[in-house]
Write an enzyme that holds these catalytic residues in place. Structure first.
Site, PDB file in Angstrom:
ATOM      1  N   ASP A   1       6.242  -3.361  -0.420  1.00 20.94           N
ATOM      2  CA  ASP A   1       5.303  -2.644  -1.269  1.00 20.94           C
ATOM      3  C   ASP A   1       6.111  -1.736  -2.194  1.00 20.94           C
ATOM      4  O   ASP A   1       7.315  -1.530  -1.991  1.00 20.94           O
ATOM      5  CB  ASP A   1       4.355  -1.831  -0.377  1.00 20.94           C
ATOM      6  CG  ASP A   1       3.354  -1.032  -1.184  1.00 20.94           C
ATOM      7  OD1 ASP A   1       2.843  -1.562  -2.187  1.00 20.94           O
ATOM      8  OD2 ASP A   1       3.085   0.125  -0.822  1.00 20.94           O
ATOM      9  N   LYS A   2       5.471  -1.180  -3.198  1.00 14.81           N
ATOM     10  CA  LYS A   2       6.174  -0.273  -4.116  1.00 14.81           C
ATOM     11  C   LYS A   2       5.825   1.183  -3.835  1.00 14.81           C
ATOM     12  O   LYS A   2       6.664   1.981  -3.419  1.00 14.81           O
ATOM     13  CB  LYS A   2       5.841  -0.612  -5.570  1.00 14.81           C
ATOM     14  CG  LYS A   2       6.580   0.280  -6.577  1.00 14.81           C
ATOM     15  CD  LYS A   2       6.032   0.142  -7.966  1.00 14.81           C
ATOM     16  CE  LYS A   2       4.762   0.928  -8.167  1.00 14.81           C
ATOM     17  NZ  LYS A   2       4.955   2.403  -8.140  1.00 14.81           N
TER      18      LYS A   2
ATOM     19  N   ASP B   1       0.167  -2.181  -8.213  1.00 16.07           N
ATOM     20  CA  ASP B   1       0.346  -1.446  -9.462  1.00 16.07           C
ATOM     21  C   ASP B   1       0.318  -2.361 -10.675  1.00 16.07           C
ATOM     22  O   ASP B   1       0.403  -3.586 -10.570  1.00 16.07           O
ATOM     23  CB  ASP B   1       1.674  -0.692  -9.426  1.00 16.07           C
ATOM     24  CG  ASP B   1       1.494   0.726  -8.920  1.00 16.07           C
ATOM     25  OD1 ASP B   1       0.373   1.049  -8.485  1.00 16.07           O
ATOM     26  OD2 ASP B   1       2.458   1.498  -8.939  1.00 16.07           O
TER      27      ASP B   1
ATOM     28  N   LYS C   1      -1.005 -10.643  -0.679  1.00 12.27           N
ATOM     29  CA  LYS C   1       0.304 -10.322  -0.109  1.00 12.27           C
ATOM     30  C   LYS C   1       0.565 -11.182   1.119  1.00 12.27           C
ATOM     31  O   LYS C   1       1.652 -11.748   1.283  1.00 12.27           O
ATOM     32  CB  LYS C   1       0.371  -8.838   0.272  1.00 12.27           C
ATOM     33  CG  LYS C   1       0.332  -7.874  -0.901  1.00 12.27           C
ATOM     34  CD  LYS C   1       0.457  -6.430  -0.421  1.00 12.27           C
ATOM     35  CE  LYS C   1       0.459  -5.452  -1.580  1.00 12.27           C
ATOM     36  NZ  LYS C   1       0.655  -4.055  -1.151  1.00 12.27           N
TER      37      LYS C   1
ATOM     38  N   ASN D   1      -3.223  -1.010   2.626  1.00  8.08           N
ATOM     39  CA  ASN D   1      -3.199  -2.235   1.833  1.00  8.08           C
ATOM     40  C   ASN D   1      -2.028  -3.136   2.195  1.00  8.08           C
ATOM     41  O   ASN D   1      -1.948  -4.273   1.745  1.00  8.08           O
ATOM     42  CB  ASN D   1      -3.140  -1.893   0.344  1.00  8.08           C
ATOM     43  CG  ASN D   1      -1.946  -1.032  -0.005  1.00  8.08           C
ATOM     44  OD1 ASN D   1      -1.619  -0.091   0.704  1.00  8.08           O
ATOM     45  ND2 ASN D   1      -1.278  -1.336  -1.093  1.00  8.08           N
TER      46      ASN D   1
END
Length: 1228
Positions: A401-402, A750, A862, A885
């Site tokens: 994830d970011k 994002d 994902k 998430n």
């Protein structure tokens, strides 16, 4: 809609019918109960008190070995074929099942506790006309509930009313899509008018028809029927579970989807039973061994039938057949099953007990690692599961994830350029010695041996020499390098050993500004001086930042001004302007009030030209107090520069150079420009703008033309550089893991610009890449063509004949190497096409790239990407994230890692391992993972070898005992061989062994590669272990047999009896396997010495004790080998036999290893040779900022949502707020 027209919906429906449409009625539980909708209770645990035993046993017996031992247990209950007691199998089997069950129960209990924590959160539920405090799990579909600011949304619900005007509600969706910018939802007017009137809300009886529960976070379709009127419902009126209420005192909602039906839980995926690659390989090997066992038993059974028919039949007087044995063939049949029991030690049950102990020990090492402890949050690393540790050493793909994982969710105004002058957060850094962290260094011309990895200086009469023993080194080259001059640390500093820290410059003092944010830090004093002396360009720069935005000010405490920013970037920019004397104080739909250097100035807001993803800019038109009109614009540099006047060309060139440096530092940039407007022109433009905004046809195109018209001939002011602050060490971690041949994909919710910018900041993307493919097709066919074109470019194939035919799906996609490095960027809506009917195209293209970034993806997507890689690449995957998430991908990957971050603890609770910082991932994999894999492989290789050597001696003995299933060893030795004599040495090796220490493991990430290709233990290695075991068994049987054949003692007594042979054979075996584990041990500790040599001592102590006269006199039937040890082991030729057997067993291994090291050395062989030569540790890793070359690239990234401009000018989000600040003068 009238109730009697829909009466059929109130009938009881079977619970197994798939829901196609949801129908509910507000405040009517009796009606909604008819549909058997789930309540708001969630369940992520796998078991309950009733299902634990059957489900857990079912999972455990998926291990073929467990089923195999259960089969052996059944055989041992048959007296005609059992030569061992039933408890010899049932006790260890029960022990293995019990240990595993307890461990699984503890893991699941933690999940159960986390579920309870969520289910027992409190919420206000509207019941019987009153608000009553209840728990989340008691909320049901159709309930009206009240939520308050900063609370999590309880369930998916229709927004009814809120504390904000027009039913607006602000939410943060970080746990759903990773974005921290605020989003706005708005209730229907018919429901928002009810406000917080509980009587009106309690009497609300609206009926909702909508889609069935699904995982689409961005879509919702439904209708509300209320007072015989229908109202359309879309995603803008729905609050989803997992969101957080922000800047809204309270709101009311009608629950539509609860618990497991909520979109968050629909995206979470199921808890899967995870097994390691070693476990899956072991299942295959157990089948091989079972087949091998059947062959051996068949050979021995046939031998028994032949022997009984030719020999035994005529000796029934001495060796009578059992009553139940009518002929030789049946005797062979019984012997087959007897040998199945005797030879079962090829896979002893203790193997699985030992594996669990090793994994448990490895998990404790992770828990105890102080180098993975994060003191700021008092968070240690935690192994939440104990069954996957060795798989940490085999990772090939990392999916990250970011937001909150790579970044800190913090935006910092880092640098800016104003009128061609660059100003920065901090001044030039100082060099610091990595060893002593001191700045006592100097440049010195020295002569060094370039072959040395690390050197130390000593002063002599002839000057400065290199090395701890100067006379032993040759001088090679004279160079000038930095030297740490501290007395005890006088060392040569390589470039890697020089880290940087900011100079201890004093912070800028903002005390002149009583409204400054105390948290804001800046070091460049020249910027503040320019503000104070009234530099017009600097003033205009900060005036633009304080006017051109959609931030809302709020005073939560008297005198404390808080900005509620819809975008974190805007919050950072407005806060910077605030501290430098341009304070954004308040706004109305028509005005913006600033405090400029202590004076209140009111600007008339005439128009907001809102941001969107196509325009990539935002502008405001304001009237200054002097009556002049100005347009202020900020946006992407590539967009703004196209709209500059010719007079800004020189400044544009200088600013471009600065922007390149900002991009090289991984900062997010915005260009700032302005222009003065002609009043007559603007009046005419405003009239045309009003017409376009009310046009029914081509509205968007007309508005776009007007925006283009007015946003031109701008004057450049400069640019800002905001740092989306990465977690410490993220670029270095990614660089190190890439050297370990691990591919890293970023899966984030994002926007594309933000994700790409972070890709550059993390050094995943760089300007040295040959190409970065951005997939932007409008439909599935365009996406397919772009993917195949990208694949053709990387493979250097002809691009003119790209077919759009669907490829045949293979079962496996092999790795391919391409010339150069490439990147791939794809968004979630296009990824949906790729995952549906072109998954092979997507995967082949993505796997050719070094970096893949998937943006705007849903939690389910994902997980789907990970499943795709697992399915076709057969690769070991790891997913890492910190929010709810990320739960679905954490569960989908082979290894799930949770970051204890800013987005809650849901990811940690669903993970296999957790820690506080992304940088700890390299230590988890390169140290703990590599060691765990190496130790497990060495353990398995040695364990199979020693047990094949042990078991095959029985096989050879069968040819000399009439195939009678007699054991060659003493029964006590058989019992204690795996339990005591060989268990502790192999456990010591498996818990403490290391080929190189942690520092070398981190310094040479290439050492990680063997685990990715299963080089240390695979089917070929297993076959070699079998061959080695068979060879050793031949040595261990025939050398003692030949040595004792017709042999006598010194006193003339014979030693060629069965008991003496058994004793000598088992002693030879134990000495041989002990020498073998000594050869296999790379890292010797006191524990290894104690266990290895102590086990031999224990063997002889027990042997002499059990074979003593005393034990025989006490238990004559249990210890029949009376006097065997003292009679046999006092003969020199017996010890010569033991020595010869042991040497013959290990000699081939010594020769093979020597030749392979000399002729075909591996990377670890080369490194170990290097370590022996230099006899020093590598330098400690230094966290340094990675700098990229200044190649022209827009570093624009702006987390902003379209629509806030219109919302502000409409006044719908305005409330009257009094800001308690009295300026010295007000200018209007």
């Amino acid at each position: 809609m009238k109730y009697e027209k829909n009466y059929f919906f109130a009938l009881d429906l079977p619970t197994d019918i798939k829901e196609e449409e949801r129908y509910l009625k507000a405040n009517d539980r009796n009606f909604n109960t008819k549909f058997h909708y789930v309540n708001n209770r969630i369940k992520t645990s796998k078991y309950n008190i009733f299902t634990f035993l059957p489900i857990n046993l079912f999972e455990q017996f998926q291990r073929i070995a467990n089923a195999y031992f259960l089969f052996l247990l059944v055989l041992q209950f048959i007296p005609q074929i059992s030569s061992l007691s039933w408890y010899t199998t049932v006790v260890p089997l029960m022990l293995v099942l019990l240990i595993t069950a307890v461990k699984d129960a503890i893991d699941d209990y933690h999940r159960y506790r986390s579920d309870n924590q969520v289910n027992n959160r409190e919420v206000m539920i509207l019941k019987d006309g009153q608000l009553q405090r209840g728990k989340w799990m008691h909320v049901e579909v159709g309930d009206v509930i009240r939520m308050e600011n900063n609370h999590f949304v309880t369930a998916d619900m229709l927004l009814l009313s809120s504390s904000e005007p027009y039913g607006l509600t602000y939410i943060e969706t970080a746990e759903l899509d990773g974005e921290t910018n605020l989003k706005v939802k708005q209730a229907l007017t018919v429901t928002s008018d009810m406000g917080e009137n509980t009587q009106a809300l309690a009497s609300f009886d609206g009926e909702v028809r909508c889609e069935a529960p699904n995982n689409r976070l961005d879509k919702f379709k439904g209708t509300l029927t209320y007072k015989e009127n229908k109202y359309p419902l879309d995603n803008e009126k729905i609050l989803l579970r997992g969101c957080t209420l922000r800047n809204t005192e309270w709101c009311y909602g009608l629950v539509i989807f609860a618990g497991q039906d909520s979109k968050l839980m629909q995206n979470s995926g199921l808890s899967a039973f995870k097994r390691t690659n070693i476990d899956r390989l072991m299942n295959i090997l157990v089948l091989w061994i079972f087949g091998f066992l059947i062959v051996m038993c068949t050979v021995l059974a046939i031998g028994n039938s032949i022997w009984e028919s030719q020999k035994g039949y005529y000796f029934q007087v001495y060796l009578p057949w059992d009553v139940d044995t009518p002929n030789a063939s049946f005797s062979g049949f019984l012997m087959f099953w007897s040998y199945v029991i005797i030879l079962n030690t090829v896979v002893p049950i203790s193997l699985y007990v030992s594996i669990e102990v090793i994994r448990l020990g490895s998990s404790f090492y992770i828990d105890w690692d102080s180098k993975m402890y994060y003191p700021k949050k008092d968070t240690p690393a935690l192994a939440r599961t104990t069954t996957l540790t060795e798989e940490l050493g085999q990772i090939q793909y990392i999916f990250s994830d970011k937001t909150g994982t790579l970044t800190q969710n913090i935006m910092i105004f880092n640098k800016c350029t104003i009128n061609g002058k660059m100003l920065r957060l901090s001044q030039a850094p100082d060099k610091v010695c990595a060893k002593c962290s001191m700045k006592k260094w100097m440049a010195m011309r020295v002569t060094v041996n370039l072959n040395l990895y690390a050197t130390r200086f000593f002063r002599t009469a002839t000057g400065i020499l290199v090395g701890s023993q100067p006379s032993t080194y040759r001088f090679v080259k004279a160079v000038t390098l930095p030297i740490c001059t501290r007395s005890y640390c006088f060392i040569l500093l390589s470039h890697d050993e020089v880290s940087t820290v900011p100079q201890k410059t004093e912070k800028v003092d903002f005390s002149f500004n009583p409204m400054a944010d105390p948290k804001f830090v800046f070091y460049d004093h020249s910027l503040l001086e320019a503000v104070k002396i009234g530099d017009p360009e600097v003033h205009e720069f900060f005036r633009l930042l304080s006017l051109c935005h959609t931030v809302m000010p709020e005073e939560k405490q008297k005198g404390t001004l808080i900005y509620q920013a819809q975008s974190p970037d805007e919050g950072a920019l407005v806060t910077a302007a605030r501290n430098f004397g341009f304070v954004f104080l308040s706004r109305t739909p028509e005005t913006i009030t600033l405090v400029e250097m202590g004076k209140t100035v009111v600007y008339e807001l005439l128009s907001i030209l809102d941001f969107d993803n196509v325009r990539k800019r935002m502008s405001v038109v304001v009237r200054h107090p002097d009556g002049n009109l100005y347009l202020y614009c900020k946006g992407a540099d590539t967009i703004v520069f196209e709209r500059l006047s010719a007079s800004s060309q020189q400044l544009k060139d200088i600013t471009t150079t600065h922007l390149d440096e900002f991009a090289g530092d991984g900062l997010r940039t915005l260009a700032l420009a302005y222009k003065e407007l002609n009043k007559v022109y603007f009046t005419n433009w405003q009239e045309r703008y009003q017409e376009a905004s009310t046009s029914l046809e081509n509205r968007e195109e007309l508005l776009s033309e007007l925006y283009e018209e007015i946003e031109k001939d701008l004057t450049l002011l400069g640019a800002t550089a905001v740092e989306d602050k990465l977690q410490d060490g993220v670029p270095q971690t990614i660089e190190t893991l890439s050297k370990a041949n691990i591919k890293i994909w970023v899966l984030t919710g994002d926007k594309q610009e933000t994700a790409v910018n972070i890709g550059y900041a993390c050094n995943m993307l760089n300007e040295d890449m040959k190409n970065i493919f951005i997939i932007d097709g409008n439909n599935s066919e365009e996406v397919r063509v772009e993917l195949r074109k990208a694949s053709a470019i990387m493979r250097k194939e002809d691009q003119t004949e790209i077919s759009i035919k669907q490829l045949k799906k293979p079962t496996f996609i092999p790795e391919e190497n391409v010339d150069g490095e490439y990147g791939l960027v794809i968004s979630g809506d296009l990824l949906a096409y790729a995952l549906e009917d072109m998954e092979i195209d997507f995967l082949e293209t993505a796997c050719l790239c070094k970096t893949v970034i998937c943006c705007r993806v849903t939690p389910l997507q994902k997980a789907q990407v990970i499943e795709l890689v697992k399915k076709y690449k057969k690769a070991i995957t790891l997913a890492i994230g910190d929010g709810a998430n990320d739960v679905s991908m954490i569960k989908a990957a082979h290894i799930g890692v949770g970051i204890s971050g800013e987005e809650g603890t849901q990811a940690v609770l669903s993970s296999d391992f957790s820690f506080a910082q992304f940088r700890y991932l390299q230590r988890l994999l390169l140290v703990h993972g590599r060691w765990s894999y190496l130790r497990m492989c060495r353990f398995l290789s040695y364990f199979f070898y020693k047990n094949f050597a042990f078991t095959f001696v029985h096989f050879w003995y069968g040819f000399f005992c009439g195939f009678s299933a007699q054991t060659v060893y003493d029964e006590w030795f058989i019992t204690l061989y795996n339990l005591m004599y060989t268990s502790l040495p192999v456990l010591a090796m498996s818990l403490f062994d290391q080929d190189v220490n942690d520092r070398w493991s981190m310094a040479y990430p290439q050492l990680y590669e063997p685990g990715q290709f299963n080089r240390y233990f695979n089917k070929l290695v297993f076959v070699k272990c079998v061959i080695h075991g068979v060879y050793s068994s031949l040595v261990l049987f025939f050398i003692p047999y030949g040595a004792l054949f017709e042999a006598v003692r010194d006193d003339g007594e014979t030693v060629s009896d069965y008991q003496s042979f058994a004793l000598i054979a088992q002693t030879c075996l134990l000495v041989a396997v002990t020498l073998q584990i000594a050869l296999d041990t790379s890292f010797w500790t006191a524990i290894n010495h104690f266990f290895i040599w102590g086990s031999l001592a224990v063997y002889f102590a027990i042997t002499f004790t059990m074979y003593s006269n005393g034990m025989y006199l006490m238990f004559p039937t249990s210890f029949p080998f009376i006097g065997t040890a003292r009679n046999a082991l006092n003969q020199p030729h017996v010890w010569l036999t033991i020595f010869l057997s042991a040497v013959m067993c290990v000699l081939p291994i010594v020769i093979v290893r020597y030749l392979s090291t000399e002729l075909r050395p591996t990377s670890i062989d080369k490194l170990q040779l290097k370590i022996r030569k230099i006899k020093t540790l590598p330098p400690k890793p230094v966290v340094r900022r990675l700098k990229r070359p200044s190649v022209r690239r827009s570093a624009y990234a702006f987390a902003h949502q379209q629509g806030f401009g219109a919302l502000i000018t409409s006044g719908k989000n305005m409330r009257i707020r009094n800001i308690n600040y009295k300026p010295s003068k007000t200018v209007v």
